[in-house]
Write a protein that holds these residues in place. Structure first.
Motif, short mmCIF file in Angstrom:
data_model
loop_
_atom_site.label_atom_id
_atom_site.label_comp_id
_atom_site.label_asym_id
_atom_site.label_seq_id
_atom_site.Cartn_x
_atom_site.Cartn_y
_atom_site.Cartn_z
N SER A 48 2.08 0.27 -10.49
CA SER A 48 2.46 1.37 -9.60
C SER A 48 1.98 1.09 -8.19
O SER A 48 0.96 0.42 -7.97
CB SER A 48 1.85 2.68 -10.11
N ASP A 49 2.71 1.61 -7.20
CA ASP A 49 2.34 1.41 -5.81
C ASP A 49 1.04 2.15 -5.49
O ASP A 49 0.66 3.11 -6.16
CB ASP A 49 3.46 1.90 -4.90
N VAL A 50 0.38 1.69 -4.44
CA VAL A 50 -0.88 2.27 -3.99
C VAL A 50 -0.79 2.53 -2.50
O VAL A 50 0.15 2.10 -1.82
CB VAL A 50 -2.07 1.34 -4.30
N ALA A 51 -1.79 3.24 -1.98
CA ALA A 51 -1.91 3.45 -0.54
C ALA A 51 -3.07 2.59 -0.03
O ALA A 51 -4.15 2.57 -0.63
CB ALA A 51 -2.18 4.92 -0.24
N VAL A 52 -2.84 1.88 1.04
CA VAL A 52 -3.89 1.08 1.68
C VAL A 52 -4.14 1.68 3.06
O VAL A 52 -3.24 1.74 3.90
CB VAL A 52 -3.50 -0.41 1.80
N LYS A 53 -5.37 2.09 3.28
CA LYS A 53 -5.75 2.72 4.55
C LYS A 53 -6.59 1.73 5.35
O LYS A 53 -7.58 1.19 4.86
CB LYS A 53 -6.55 4.00 4.27
N PHE A 54 -6.17 1.47 6.59
CA PHE A 54 -6.88 0.57 7.48
C PHE A 54 -7.52 1.38 8.61
O PHE A 54 -6.90 2.31 9.17
CB PHE A 54 -5.93 -0.45 8.13
N MET A 108 -10.85 -6.40 9.40
CA MET A 108 -10.39 -5.02 9.49
C MET A 108 -10.78 -4.28 8.21
O MET A 108 -10.35 -4.65 7.12
CB MET A 108 -8.87 -4.96 9.67
N PRO A 109 -11.60 -3.21 8.29
CA PRO A 109 -11.96 -2.45 7.10
C PRO A 109 -10.73 -1.78 6.47
O PRO A 109 -9.83 -1.30 7.18
CB PRO A 109 -12.94 -1.40 7.62
N TYR A 110 -10.70 -1.77 5.15
CA TYR A 110 -9.60 -1.11 4.45
C TYR A 110 -10.12 -0.47 3.17
O TYR A 110 -11.21 -0.80 2.67
CB TYR A 110 -8.48 -2.11 4.09
N MET A 111 -9.34 0.46 2.63
CA MET A 111 -9.60 1.00 1.30
C MET A 111 -8.27 1.19 0.59
O MET A 111 -7.25 1.50 1.23
CB MET A 111 -10.42 2.29 1.35
N VAL A 112 -8.26 0.98 -0.71
CA VAL A 112 -7.06 1.11 -1.53
C VAL A 112 -7.23 2.35 -2.40
O VAL A 112 -8.24 2.49 -3.10
CB VAL A 112 -6.85 -0.14 -2.41
N MET A 113 -6.22 3.23 -2.36
CA MET A 113 -6.33 4.52 -3.04
C MET A 113 -5.07 4.81 -3.85
O MET A 113 -4.02 4.17 -3.65
CB MET A 113 -6.52 5.64 -2.02
N ARG A 114 -5.18 5.79 -4.74
CA ARG A 114 -3.99 6.29 -5.42
C ARG A 114 -3.00 6.80 -4.38
O ARG A 114 -3.36 7.51 -3.44
CB ARG A 114 -4.39 7.43 -6.36
N LEU A 115 -1.75 6.41 -4.55
CA LEU A 115 -0.70 6.85 -3.64
C LEU A 115 -0.21 8.23 -4.06
O LEU A 115 0.12 8.45 -5.23
CB LEU A 115 0.47 5.86 -3.68
N VAL A 116 -0.19 9.16 -3.12
CA VAL A 116 0.32 10.50 -3.38
C VAL A 116 1.72 10.57 -2.79
O VAL A 116 1.89 10.70 -1.57
CB VAL A 116 -0.60 11.58 -2.76
N ASP A 117 2.73 10.48 -3.64
CA ASP A 117 4.11 10.58 -3.20
C ASP A 117 4.51 12.05 -3.17
O ASP A 117 4.57 12.71 -4.21
CB ASP A 117 5.04 9.82 -4.16
N GLY A 118 4.76 12.56 -1.99
CA GLY A 118 5.12 13.97 -1.89
C GLY A 118 5.22 14.40 -0.45
O GLY A 118 5.62 13.63 0.42
#
Length: 496
Positions: A48-54, A108-118
């Motif tokens: 499943s896709d994820v969200a990556v925040k930079f 570059m700092p990043y975090m990978v999180m559950r993607l909230v599609d909505g």
């Protein structure tokens, strides 16, 4: 700006498994991308896709600073970003994005999180307001569950607004963007300079406007503004009223929601106005808000609301086949599968006493371990089997609470301490009076972590009166704890 600062692009692979697909949004401090999650690098099967925040190093605000100021501001942003990742890693609730990974990619700092599609709540309100009462309450109840979980740690979000609440395609509500969230521990690092107000205009609590220390009840006020808008279609003090908006939040009591929306129950009217009280100590806790709201929320078997909305926030609450968010967040400090005596035989008091001795030794060393976890898993069982009056039952509950407090699960600890005082200490001899006062002081330490000074003040004053009527040995032991709590209270009172 750094000329060589990393700029995310579609196709980049982060941490060897997350391939960037498309940008989802960009703010002043961070940007978020949708990414494919591959189990074995680029050639592996896609999950499943994820969200990556930079974290952004290229924002306009940073480019306007001189080199020294920019370096200092970048250090603060990097520290906040790391803290956000740490907080998300400690929060386990379906209404808060789950953290999968964090690190740096090309510095570059990043975090990978559950993607909230909505859709975010700001867009949802703009499209569907005014909401049916059941829909408004469904959003409020689900968001409150997530915030109650955060406050249990305790963590204050500090930037609650409709844009930071998502409703996914199944109708589940998720609180996002803990970028300026802050742990309410006494040793938590402060990253906000005086003269800088964090949060979003129109949803700031009075203490934020006055640049005072936030508490969990700061979030209660901010969410009270959102709840008001859910019910009425307008915030308590609309943003269009530019003149005196700050003064209104500081001094003016809004009209009850029922003035603008027919059918709002009196209890909800009263709850919203209490959430919007100017003094933090006059507001309910998020747990109290959740408890009062839950009976009004949609239930399994209820008809879908009219008019219909998409997504439908009532669906997770009214459709039995959908998994409902838990009403209470299980403590991360006490795993549900902690080893405990088997259910097939009666508890042995000698065995439980030996377990308490080992747990108390762990707590005294500052390192709660397996014995503490086992004690925490036995609280209800010892009460069910032996009742509330036996000293061993109090000892188990007290040890469990002490362990939770040491692990910074102040919400669970405070609840257990309150139960001990209310239900387990019935006699009124010197020993019982001393124990009751000690338990209240320990509970006060938990409340101090939430910024609740009034409970601590009452406990310290009561302990002083109690100590005056005790035998010298009991009085000395109680006085030592009272002075410790009073010292910590004084430090909080000195904190601007």
């Amino acid at each position: 700006m750094d000329a060589d600062a990393y700029t995310p692009e579609a196709g980049d692979v982060i941490d060897g498994r997350y391939e960037l697909i498309e940008p989802l949004g960009k703010g002043g401090m961070a940007q978020v991308w949708r990414a494919g999650n591959f189990t074995a690098g680029e050639a592996g099967p896609r999950c499943s896709d994820v969200a990556v925040k930079f974290l952004r190093h290229d924002s306009e605000a940073l480019s306007a600073l001189d080199p020294h100021e920019r370096e200092s501001e970048l250090a603060v942003r990097n520290a906040r970003f790391r803290r956000e990742a740490d907080l998300l890693g400690s929060l386990d609730h379906p209404g808060i994005p789950q953290l999968y990974a964090s690190g740096t990619h090309q510095a570059m700092p990043y975090m990978v999180m559950r993607l909230v599609d909505g859709v975010n709540l700001r867009t949802f309100l703009d499209e569907h307001s005014p909401l049916p009462l059941g829909t408004a309450l469904a959003v409020a109840v689900q968001a409150t569950m997530a915030l109650e979980c955060a406050h249990t740690l305790p963590v204050v979000h500090r930037d609650l607004k409709p844009a930071n609440i998502m409703i996914d395609s199944a109708g589940s509500v998720v609180v996002i963007d803990f970028g300026i969230a802050k742990p309410l521990r006494a040793d938590a690092t402060r990253y906000t300079a005086h003269g800088s107000t964090l949060g979003t205009r129109g949803y700031l609590a009075p203490e934020q406007l006055l640049e005072r220390t936030p508490t969990a009840r700061t979030d209660v006020y901010c969410f009270g503004c959102i709840f008001y808008e859910l019910l009425t279609g307008r915030p308590p003090f609309p943003l269009g009223q530019d003149s005196g908006l700050t003064e209104k939040h500081l001094k003016e009591t809004p009209l009850p929601p029922s003035v603008y929306a027919a059918g709002v129950p009196d209890l909800i009217d009263d709850l919203v106005l209490r959430m919007l009280a100017k003094r933090p100590e006059e507001r309910p806790t998020m747990t109290e808000v959740m408890t009062l709201l839950t009976p009004f929320a949609p239930r399994p078997g209820d008809a879908e609301p009219r008019p219909r909305t998409h997504p439908d926030p009532t669906a997770p609450l009214r459709l039995p086949e959908l998994q409902r968010p838990p009403l209470h967040h299980p403590s991360p400090s006490a795993p549900a599968d902690s080893p405990a005596p088997a259910d097939g035989y009666w508890l042995d008091q000698r065995e439980i006493e030996d377990l308490c001795v080992r747990a108390e030794a762990e707590i005294a060393s500052g390192k709660p371990g397996d014995s503490t976890a086992r004690v925490q898993g036995l609280t209800e069982r010892v009460r069910d089997e032996w009742g509330e009056r036996r000293p061993i039952v109090r000892r188990v509950w007290r040890t469990a609470a002490d362990g939770f407090r040491l692990l910074s699960d102040h919400g669970s600890a405070a609840d257990i301490y309150a139960t001990i005082v209310a239900d387990m200490i019935r006699e009124d001899g010197p020993t019982e009076r001393a124990e009751r006062a000690r338990i209240r002081l320990r509970r006060a330490l938990c409340h101090l972590s939430f910024g609740d000074l009034s409970t601590a003040i009452s406990a310290v004053e009561e302990a002083g009166r109690t100590a005056a009527g005790l035998p010298p040995d009991l009085a000395a032991e109680l006085e030592e704890l009272r002075i410790d709590v009073d010292t910590q209270l004084g430090a909080r009172l000195m904190d601007p």
